[in-house]
Design a protein around this motif. Structure first.
Motif, PDB file in Angstrom:
ATOM      1  N   LYS A 152       5.055  22.886  -6.581  1.00  0.00           N
ATOM      2  CA  LYS A 152       5.657  23.163  -7.890  1.00  0.00           C
ATOM      3  C   LYS A 152       7.180  23.039  -7.836  1.00  0.00           C
ATOM      4  N   MET A 153       7.784  23.549  -6.783  1.00  0.00           N
ATOM      5  CA  MET A 153       9.235  23.481  -6.657  1.00  0.00           C
ATOM      6  C   MET A 153       9.696  22.025  -6.603  1.00  0.00           C
ATOM      7  N   TYR A 154       9.033  21.227  -5.769  1.00  0.00           N
ATOM      8  CA  TYR A 154       9.414  19.825  -5.664  1.00  0.00           C
ATOM      9  C   TYR A 154       9.132  19.071  -6.964  1.00  0.00           C
ATOM     10  N   ALA A 155       8.057  19.417  -7.640  1.00  0.00           N
ATOM     11  CA  ALA A 155       7.760  18.778  -8.922  1.00  0.00           C
ATOM     12  C   ALA A 155       8.866  19.064  -9.932  1.00  0.00           C
ATOM     13  N   GLU A 156       9.314  20.302  -9.982  1.00  0.00           N
ATOM     14  CA  GLU A 156      10.373  20.684 -10.922  1.00  0.00           C
ATOM     15  C   GLU A 156      11.705  20.037 -10.581  1.00  0.00           C
ATOM     16  N   SER A 157      11.904  19.707  -9.314  1.00  0.00           N
ATOM     17  CA  SER A 157      13.160  19.052  -8.927  1.00  0.00           C
ATOM     18  C   SER A 157      13.004  17.529  -8.866  1.00  0.00           C
ATOM     19  N   LYS A 158      11.919  17.026  -9.456  1.00  0.00           N
ATOM     20  CA  LYS A 158      11.678  15.578  -9.609  1.00  0.00           C
ATOM     21  C   LYS A 158      11.503  14.848  -8.279  1.00  0.00           C
ATOM     22  N   GLN A 159      11.010  15.537  -7.265  1.00  0.00           N
ATOM     23  CA  GLN A 159      10.731  14.923  -5.966  1.00  0.00           C
ATOM     24  C   GLN A 159       9.212  14.745  -5.846  1.00  0.00           C
ATOM     25  N   LYS A 160       8.710  13.733  -6.569  1.00  0.00           N
ATOM     26  CA  LYS A 160       7.263  13.550  -6.715  1.00  0.00           C
ATOM     27  C   LYS A 160       6.516  13.370  -5.401  1.00  0.00           C
ATOM     28  N   ALA A 161       7.038  12.565  -4.518  1.00  0.00           N
ATOM     29  CA  ALA A 161       6.316  12.297  -3.264  1.00  0.00           C
ATOM     30  C   ALA A 161       6.103  13.586  -2.471  1.00  0.00           C
ATOM     31  N   LYS A 162       7.141  14.398  -2.372  1.00  0.00           N
ATOM     32  CA  LYS A 162       7.012  15.669  -1.656  1.00  0.00           C
ATOM     33  C   LYS A 162       6.080  16.616  -2.411  1.00  0.00           C
ATOM     34  N   ALA A 163       6.185  16.620  -3.728  1.00  0.00           N
ATOM     35  CA  ALA A 163       5.325  17.485  -4.538  1.00  0.00           C
ATOM     36  C   ALA A 163       3.859  17.120  -4.347  1.00  0.00           C
ATOM     37  N   ILE A 164       3.564  15.845  -4.362  1.00  0.00           N
ATOM     38  CA  ILE A 164       2.177  15.390  -4.180  1.00  0.00           C
ATOM     39  C   ILE A 164       1.682  15.756  -2.786  1.00  0.00           C
ATOM     40  N   THR A 198      19.523  26.496  -6.121  1.00  0.00           N
ATOM     41  CA  THR A 198      18.391  25.617  -5.836  1.00  0.00           C
ATOM     42  C   THR A 198      18.258  25.405  -4.337  1.00  0.00           C
ATOM     43  N   ASN A 199      19.370  25.167  -3.674  1.00  0.00           N
ATOM     44  CA  ASN A 199      19.340  24.976  -2.218  1.00  0.00           C
ATOM     45  C   ASN A 199      18.859  26.240  -1.508  1.00  0.00           C
ATOM     46  N   GLU A 200      19.304  27.382  -1.985  1.00  0.00           N
ATOM     47  CA  GLU A 200      18.870  28.649  -1.392  1.00  0.00           C
ATOM     48  C   GLU A 200      17.375  28.862  -1.605  1.00  0.00           C
ATOM     49  N   ALA A 201      16.899  28.568  -2.794  1.00  0.00           N
ATOM     50  CA  ALA A 201      15.471  28.714  -3.091  1.00  0.00           C
ATOM     51  C   ALA A 201      14.645  27.777  -2.214  1.00  0.00           C
ATOM     52  N   THR A 202      15.086  26.541  -2.074  1.00  0.00           N
ATOM     53  CA  THR A 202      14.389  25.584  -1.218  1.00  0.00           C
ATOM     54  C   THR A 202      14.320  26.100   0.210  1.00  0.00           C
ATOM     55  N   ALA A 203      15.408  26.657   0.702  1.00  0.00           N
ATOM     56  CA  ALA A 203      15.428  27.193   2.062  1.00  0.00           C
ATOM     57  C   ALA A 203      14.420  28.327   2.223  1.00  0.00           C
ATOM     58  N   VAL A 204      14.310  29.175   1.214  1.00  0.00           N
ATOM     59  CA  VAL A 204      13.357  30.290   1.275  1.00  0.00           C
ATOM     60  C   VAL A 204      11.926  29.767   1.267  1.00  0.00           C
ATOM     61  N   TYR A 205      11.635  28.821   0.380  1.00  0.00           N
ATOM     62  CA  TYR A 205      10.286  28.237   0.327  1.00  0.00           C
ATOM     63  C   TYR A 205       9.923  27.580   1.659  1.00  0.00           C
ATOM     64  N   LEU A 206      10.853  26.865   2.242  1.00  0.00           N
ATOM     65  CA  LEU A 206      10.572  26.192   3.515  1.00  0.00           C
ATOM     66  C   LEU A 206      10.431  27.191   4.659  1.00  0.00           C
ATOM     67  N   LEU A 207      11.193  28.251   4.632  1.00  0.00           N
ATOM     68  CA  LEU A 207      11.036  29.303   5.632  1.00  0.00           C
ATOM     69  C   LEU A 207       9.635  29.909   5.540  1.00  0.00           C
ATOM     70  N   ASN A 208       9.200  30.178   4.329  1.00  0.00           N
ATOM     71  CA  ASN A 208       7.857  30.711   4.111  1.00  0.00           C
ATOM     72  C   ASN A 208       6.799  29.724   4.619  1.00  0.00           C
ATOM     73  N   TYR A 209       6.998  28.436   4.329  1.00  0.00           N
ATOM     74  CA  TYR A 209       6.054  27.414   4.791  1.00  0.00           C
ATOM     75  C   TYR A 209       6.009  27.366   6.326  1.00  0.00           C
ATOM     76  N   ASN A 210       7.159  27.473   6.960  1.00  0.00           N
ATOM     77  CA  ASN A 210       7.196  27.439   8.426  1.00  0.00           C
ATOM     78  C   ASN A 210       6.444  28.613   9.038  1.00  0.00           C
ATOM     79  N   LYS A 211       6.443  29.741   8.345  1.00  0.00           N
ATOM     80  CA  LYS A 211       5.718  30.916   8.835  1.00  0.00           C
ATOM     81  C   LYS A 211       4.235  30.874   8.469  1.00  0.00           C
ATOM     82  N   TYR A 212       3.921  30.305   7.307  1.00  0.00           N
ATOM     83  CA  TYR A 212       2.545  30.323   6.791  1.00  0.00           C
ATOM     84  C   TYR A 212       2.117  28.944   6.272  1.00  0.00           C
ATOM     85  N   PRO A 213       2.038  27.951   7.145  1.00  0.00           N
ATOM     86  CA  PRO A 213       1.729  26.595   6.685  1.00  0.00           C
ATOM     87  C   PRO A 213       0.288  26.395   6.205  1.00  0.00           C
TER      88      PRO A 213
END
Length: 83
Positions: A32-44, A6-21
């Motif tokens: 979707k990732m944050y929603a699945e990990s129950k982090q509603k505020a970040k997901a929203i 999960t931590n590795e996946a989060t790092a990949v998603y954030l790396l992608n976001y940093n390149k393509y915000p």
């Protein structure tokens, strides 16, 4: 082991976001990732960003559905998140 993946996946998603915000799929995927990990505020937050970047009705509709599912679409649900 699952937490490490999960931590590795989060790092990949954030790396992608940093390149393509400013790309819809980047923001929607984070939402979707944050929603699945129950982090509603970040997901929203990322879902609302994705909604602004939606290029067609399909993207807009699925993002609006996600925001509604997360409870971030109206004042009543936003109040629930604050409590």
């Amino acid at each position: 082991m699952a937490q490490k993946k999960t931590n590795e996946a989060t790092a990949v998603y954030l790396l992608n976001y940093n390149k393509y915000p400013s790309v819809f799929v980047t923001n929607y995927s984070l939402a979707k990732m944050y929603a699945e990990s129950k982090q509603k505020a970040k997901a929203i937050k990322f879902a609302k960003s994705a909604l602004q970047l939606a290029n067609n009705e399909t993207q807009k509709s699925m993002t609006e559905s996600l925001i509604k599912e997360l409870g971030g679409g109206d004042d009543e649900n936003r109040y629930k998140l604050i409590q």
